[in-house]
Structures are given as C-alpha cells and as structure tokens.
Design a protein around this motif. Sequence first.
Motif, PDB file in Angstrom:
ATOM      1  N   UNK A   1       0.750  -1.294   0.097  1.00 32.41           N
ATOM      2  CA  UNK A   1       0.081  -0.084  -0.071  1.00 32.41           C
ATOM      3  C   UNK A   1       0.981   1.326   0.009  1.00 32.41           C
ATOM      4  N   UNK A   2       2.086   1.177  -0.710  1.00 27.67           N
ATOM      5  CA  UNK A   2       2.879   2.544  -0.780  1.00 27.67           C
ATOM      6  C   UNK A   2       2.829   2.942  -2.248  1.00 27.67           C
ATOM      7  N   UNK A   3       3.146   4.092  -2.236  1.00 24.99           N
ATOM      8  CA  UNK A   3       2.958   5.014  -3.786  1.00 24.99           C
ATOM      9  C   UNK A   3       4.212   4.022  -4.671  1.00 24.99           C
ATOM     10  N   UNK A   4       5.261   3.841  -4.161  1.00 24.61           N
ATOM     11  CA  UNK A   4       6.371   3.171  -5.033  1.00 24.61           C
ATOM     12  C   UNK A   4       5.943   1.782  -5.315  1.00 24.61           C
ATOM     13  N   UNK A   5       5.198   1.233  -4.563  1.00 17.85           N
ATOM     14  CA  UNK A   5       4.798  -0.027  -5.046  1.00 17.85           C
ATOM     15  C   UNK A   5       3.487  -0.011  -6.156  1.00 17.85           C
ATOM     16  N   UNK A   6       2.947   1.052  -5.782  1.00 18.62           N
ATOM     17  CA  UNK A   6       1.583   1.172  -6.835  1.00 18.62           C
ATOM     18  C   UNK A   6       2.218   1.422  -8.054  1.00 18.62           C
ATOM     19  N   UNK A   7       3.535   2.333  -8.168  1.00 22.75           N
ATOM     20  CA  UNK A   7       3.984   2.485  -9.480  1.00 22.75           C
ATOM     21  C   UNK A   7       4.633   1.532 -10.290  1.00 22.75           C
ATOM     22  N   UNK A   8       5.394   0.730  -9.292  1.00 26.31           N
ATOM     23  CA  UNK A   8       6.122  -0.399  -9.965  1.00 26.31           C
ATOM     24  C   UNK A   8       5.625  -1.525 -10.054  1.00 26.31           C
ATOM     25  N   UNK A   9       4.583  -2.071  -9.180  1.00 24.94           N
ATOM     26  CA  UNK A   9       4.098  -3.196  -9.376  1.00 24.94           C
ATOM     27  C   UNK A   9       2.688  -2.999  -9.052  1.00 24.94           C
ATOM     28  N   UNK A  10       1.811  -2.486 -10.076  1.00 22.32           N
ATOM     29  CA  UNK A  10       0.738  -1.879 -10.203  1.00 22.32           C
ATOM     30  C   UNK A  10      -0.334  -2.975 -10.246  1.00 22.32           C
TER      31      UNK A  10
ATOM     32  N   UNK B   1      -1.744   6.834  -0.197  1.00 24.17           N
ATOM     33  CA  UNK B   1      -0.781   5.548   0.014  1.00 24.17           C
ATOM     34  C   UNK B   1       0.525   6.072   0.735  1.00 24.17           C
ATOM     35  N   UNK B   2       1.179   4.974   1.371  1.00 27.08           N
ATOM     36  CA  UNK B   2       2.495   5.441   2.177  1.00 27.08           C
ATOM     37  C   UNK B   2       3.251   6.120   1.336  1.00 27.08           C
ATOM     38  N   UNK B   3       3.743   7.056   1.663  1.00 26.64           N
ATOM     39  CA  UNK B   3       4.802   7.696   1.061  1.00 26.64           C
ATOM     40  C   UNK B   3       3.955   9.019   0.111  1.00 26.64           C
TER      41      UNK B   3
END
Length: 237
Positions: free
Chosen positions: A53-62, A161-163
């Motif tokens: 639930x982090x911004x980085x994960x959303x962008x890289x593992x959508x 999201x986190x971040x």
Amino acid sequence: MSGIQKLRDMIDASGRIVFFGGAGVSTESGIPDFRSVDGLYHQTYRYPPEVILSHEFFMTHTEEFYEFYRAKMLALDAQPNAAHKKLAEWEHEGKLTAVVTQNIDGLHQKAGSKNVLELHGSVYRNHCMNCGKSYDVKRIAEGEGIPRCSCGGVIKPDVVLYGEPLDNGTVERSIQNISQADMLVIGGTSLAVYPAAGLIDYYRGDRLVLINQSPTQYDHNADLLLQEKIGSVFSEV
C-alpha cells in the motif's frame, strides 16, 4: 457517575462536537483493521501490506497492488454500525459539526453524515493518472488486472498511500473544525498514525473524550476515557 452518564452529560452541554475516528469505528461493520492481532499486518503475503500500500509499489507493481487492493481494501457490502448512525444523528440535530476520519470505506456517508473529512481519501473515488477522468468504485471492483481509462491511462484510487502527502485542503478544514469544537470525541484509533493523529493537538477545549479498547499515548489527556468497543458505547448514548 458511570462513564456513559458522564458522556451523555458532556454531549448535552455541547453544540459543536467533532468526532475523530480510525479503523476501530469500522471493525464492528466487519472491516478488518491493520494493527490488531488478526489485522492485515499479521497476515502473510508475498510483501508486507505497508509495502503493497505504498506509492512506490503502486507505481512499480501495479497489478500486484490491485490484486491485494481488490481482495482486502474493498468492503463495499459493509453497512454502518451504531457509531456511524449516532454521529449522523448528532449532525442532523445540529450538535456535531464534522467527522474527521482516517477510514476510506465511506460508511459515515452511508449512515447519512454530510460533513465528513476523509484524511486518507476514499475507495469510492478514483481517477485516471493521465487525463484526470473520474471513475466510480465499480470500475475497480468488477475489473481484473490494472484498470485503465478510456484514454489508456492507469486508474488510481483516491486513497493516500504510504509515501504520499495528505490533502492540504482536507487537513486545513479538519484543523479548523477541531480548533473550534467545544467537544472532541476520539474513537477507534490507536493515535499512532501521523500526521493524522497530530491534528487532535489543535483541540483547546475541556471535553476531550477518548473511546478505544486498547491504551493510547493520549489517554492521560482525556477528560473522559472509555476503554470499550465504540459501537457499544454509542448504542448507549
């Protein structure tokens, strides 16, 4: 005097109540919280929930983000409980000025509350990251894989999201309501998530009520402390 009677007396004497709530408000509607023993943080996934639930994960593992999000973050059949309903009733009576919530489930609005300040956003609002077009939650819930806009862009939920930073306008309105309140009721939150938890420092009154099953770092500041289920408390007032 019982704690419930003291709470009733405080409510009777107040005309600008603000409620600040967290995950514990919705657990009685069947929505799991994150930090309890059986909450999401204690379940096993390929990645920890706070990573997913982090911004980085959303962008890289959508795609993996949406697999988890659809399974664990959308509780669209959940219904308001006694706490949600009582708060909507107070607002209708002109006693409550705002609900400030860390929840993203829309249950306060479902119960009839109008002035709901959603610090962490809402699953019911979604937008295209490319063109900004809005989509309702059905587009997310009923789809598979990565939801895409008619323009081809990725659709993102309007949840913090986190971040990611909180929405400035929502924070400012929350501060305004809390600072002008003559009674602040805090319920169903461990007050461990910042910056949201820091907003209660803006309350200057002498009717600070804290309702939570487990202890919080703010317990010593409360004018009334009730370590009970929030739905049970609200069903008695």
